[in-house]
Design a protein around this motif. Structure first.
Motif, PDB file in Angstrom:
ATOM      1  N   UNK A 113      -7.316  -9.477 -14.946  1.00  0.00           N
ATOM      2  CA  UNK A 113      -8.169 -10.370 -14.176  1.00  0.00           C
ATOM      3  C   UNK A 113      -9.627 -10.197 -14.579  1.00  0.00           C
ATOM      4  N   UNK A 114     -10.379 -11.278 -14.457  1.00  0.00           N
ATOM      5  CA  UNK A 114     -11.829 -11.231 -14.652  1.00  0.00           C
ATOM      6  C   UNK A 114     -12.535 -11.537 -13.321  1.00  0.00           C
ATOM      7  N   UNK A 115     -11.748 -11.585 -12.228  1.00  0.00           N
ATOM      8  CA  UNK A 115     -12.302 -11.787 -10.893  1.00  0.00           C
ATOM      9  C   UNK A 115     -12.792 -10.447 -10.349  1.00  0.00           C
ATOM     10  N   UNK A 116     -13.662 -10.482  -9.354  1.00  0.00           N
ATOM     11  CA  UNK A 116     -14.147  -9.229  -8.783  1.00  0.00           C
ATOM     12  C   UNK A 116     -13.199  -8.658  -7.725  1.00  0.00           C
ATOM     13  N   UNK A 117     -12.267  -9.452  -7.222  1.00  0.00           N
ATOM     14  CA  UNK A 117     -11.257  -8.889  -6.326  1.00  0.00           C
ATOM     15  C   UNK A 117      -9.981  -9.712  -6.375  1.00  0.00           C
ATOM     16  N   UNK A 118      -8.896  -9.053  -5.977  1.00  0.00           N
ATOM     17  CA  UNK A 118      -7.585  -9.705  -5.886  1.00  0.00           C
ATOM     18  C   UNK A 118      -6.928  -9.260  -4.588  1.00  0.00           C
ATOM     19  N   UNK A 119      -6.034 -10.092  -4.083  1.00  0.00           N
ATOM     20  CA  UNK A 119      -5.320  -9.802  -2.844  1.00  0.00           C
ATOM     21  C   UNK A 119      -3.831  -9.688  -3.143  1.00  0.00           C
ATOM     22  N   UNK A 120      -3.185  -8.690  -2.522  1.00  0.00           N
ATOM     23  CA  UNK A 120      -1.762  -8.434  -2.740  1.00  0.00           C
ATOM     24  C   UNK A 120      -1.058  -8.277  -1.400  1.00  0.00           C
ATOM     25  N   UNK A 121       0.226  -8.627  -1.348  1.00  0.00           N
ATOM     26  CA  UNK A 121       1.051  -8.387  -0.170  1.00  0.00           C
ATOM     27  C   UNK A 121       1.459  -6.921  -0.178  1.00  0.00           C
ATOM     28  N   UNK A 122       1.244  -6.239   0.943  1.00  0.00           N
ATOM     29  CA  UNK A 122       1.581  -4.820   1.032  1.00  0.00           C
ATOM     30  C   UNK A 122       3.057  -4.584   0.739  1.00  0.00           C
ATOM     31  N   UNK A 123       3.918  -5.462   1.251  1.00  0.00           N
ATOM     32  CA  UNK A 123       5.362  -5.273   1.059  1.00  0.00           C
ATOM     33  C   UNK A 123       5.716  -5.224  -0.431  1.00  0.00           C
ATOM     34  N   UNK A 124       5.070  -6.033  -1.228  1.00  0.00           N
ATOM     35  CA  UNK A 124       5.327  -6.058  -2.666  1.00  0.00           C
ATOM     36  C   UNK A 124       4.878  -4.753  -3.323  1.00  0.00           C
ATOM     37  N   UNK A 125       3.766  -4.203  -2.870  1.00  0.00           N
ATOM     38  CA  UNK A 125       3.237  -2.980  -3.473  1.00  0.00           C
ATOM     39  C   UNK A 125       4.128  -1.770  -3.231  1.00  0.00           C
ATOM     40  N   UNK A 126       4.873  -1.774  -2.121  1.00  0.00           N
ATOM     41  CA  UNK A 126       5.740  -0.644  -1.805  1.00  0.00           C
ATOM     42  C   UNK A 126       7.140  -0.787  -2.396  1.00  0.00           C
ATOM     43  N   UNK A 127       7.404  -1.886  -3.078  1.00  0.00           N
ATOM     44  CA  UNK A 127       8.710  -2.087  -3.701  1.00  0.00           C
ATOM     45  C   UNK A 127       8.828  -1.258  -4.975  1.00  0.00           C
ATOM     46  N   UNK A 128       9.969  -0.655  -5.158  1.00  0.00           N
ATOM     47  CA  UNK A 128      10.274   0.078  -6.376  1.00  0.00           C
ATOM     48  C   UNK A 128      11.608  -0.453  -6.909  1.00  0.00           C
ATOM     49  N   UNK A 129      11.643  -0.791  -8.166  1.00  0.00           N
ATOM     50  CA  UNK A 129      12.887  -1.283  -8.745  1.00  0.00           C
ATOM     51  C   UNK A 129      13.479  -0.208  -9.644  1.00  0.00           C
ATOM     52  N   UNK A 130      14.743   0.103  -9.390  1.00  0.00           N
ATOM     53  CA  UNK A 130      15.450   1.083 -10.205  1.00  0.00           C
ATOM     54  C   UNK A 130      15.838   0.408 -11.517  1.00  0.00           C
ATOM     55  N   UNK A 131      15.332   0.909 -12.659  1.00  0.00           N
ATOM     56  CA  UNK A 131      15.612   0.253 -13.935  1.00  0.00           C
ATOM     57  C   UNK A 131      17.094   0.301 -14.338  1.00  0.00           C
ATOM     58  N   UNK A 132      17.831   1.306 -13.848  1.00  0.00           N
ATOM     59  CA  UNK A 132      19.239   1.419 -14.226  1.00  0.00           C
ATOM     60  C   UNK A 132      20.144   0.505 -13.406  1.00  0.00           C
ATOM     61  N   UNK A 133      19.866   0.405 -12.098  1.00  0.00           N
ATOM     62  CA  UNK A 133      20.743  -0.393 -11.244  1.00  0.00           C
ATOM     63  C   UNK A 133      20.160  -1.777 -10.955  1.00  0.00           C
ATOM     64  N   UNK A 134      18.849  -1.919 -11.100  1.00  0.00           N
ATOM     65  CA  UNK A 134      18.203  -3.187 -10.788  1.00  0.00           C
ATOM     66  C   UNK A 134      17.967  -3.386  -9.303  1.00  0.00           C
ATOM     67  N   UNK A 135      18.347  -2.397  -8.482  1.00  0.00           N
ATOM     68  CA  UNK A 135      18.173  -2.502  -7.039  1.00  0.00           C
ATOM     69  C   UNK A 135      16.722  -2.233  -6.652  1.00  0.00           C
ATOM     70  N   UNK A 136      16.291  -2.938  -5.627  1.00  0.00           N
ATOM     71  CA  UNK A 136      14.940  -2.760  -5.113  1.00  0.00           C
ATOM     72  C   UNK A 136      14.996  -1.890  -3.868  1.00  0.00           C
ATOM     73  N   UNK A 137      14.148  -0.870  -3.843  1.00  0.00           N
ATOM     74  CA  UNK A 137      14.018  -0.004  -2.680  1.00  0.00           C
ATOM     75  C   UNK A 137      12.547   0.007  -2.271  1.00  0.00           C
ATOM     76  N   UNK A 138      12.285   0.549  -1.091  1.00  0.00           N
ATOM     77  CA  UNK A 138      10.911   0.648  -0.605  1.00  0.00           C
ATOM     78  C   UNK A 138      10.529   2.114  -0.486  1.00  0.00           C
TER      79      UNK A 138
END
Length: 168
Positions: A113-138
């Motif tokens: 980004x070249x913007x001075x700020x960005x906004x994110x959904x908290x729920x998305x930031x706490x998501x972790x995807x397991x590369x082996x199973x493809x499952x999403x956990x928090x």
């Protein structure tokens, strides 16, 4: 006799002025340029941080060994986040001009980004995807890495770390 006193007084004032200017120049030359700040805001709570120690290239791209060390660092300033909240991440205009990106457990931003700020959904930031199973956990805690990018040179010039903690 009066003329001698007047010129002596002017001389003292001139000497005092020269002394003050010299002291000011010495003081300014001793100052270091402050590092840029990155900011994370959740609701009405804001935390700011200078570059993570050891992760500031002072305007130059970090070498590969330093980048690897900085990527594995944990911690930084922490902030609590409730489910559904927005997380705002901001950088100074000079950093935005170079371009910046946020990483946390996985890529948070797909493009720099070249913007001075960005906004994110908290729920998305706490998501972790397991590369082996493809499952999403928090996860309950995530370290976000904000990186100022080099001007077309590849790799970051500066990195900041922030810890987001899920509030109950």
């Amino acid at each position: 006799m009066t003329a001698a006193l007047i010129s002596w007084g002017k001389g003292r004032r001139a000497a005092a002025a020269i002394g003050a200017v010299s002291l000011g120049l010495i003081t300014l030359s001793a100052c270091e340029k402050p590092t840029a700040l990155a900011t994370v805001t959740v609701g009405s709570t804001t935390v700011q941080s200078e570059a993570t120690p050891g992760c500031d290239g002072e305007g130059k791209v970090l070498d590969k060994k330093t980048i690897e060390s900085c990527i594995t660092k944990q911690g930084g300033k922490s902030i609590s986040v409730h489910a559904g909240e927005k997380v705002r991440i901001g950088v100074e205009p000079d950093v935005a001009k170079s371009g910046w990106i946020v990483i946390g457990g996985g890529p948070v931003m797909r493009e720099p980004s070249k913007d001075t700020y960005r906004t994110f959904d908290a729920d998305t930031l706490f998501q972790q995807q397991n590369p082996q199973t493809g499952q999403t956990t928090y996860t309950k805690e995530v370290t976000l890495q904000v990186a100022e990018l080099g001007d077309g040179e590849g790799g970051p010039k500066t990195m900041w770390h922030f810890t987001l903690k899920q509030a109950n």
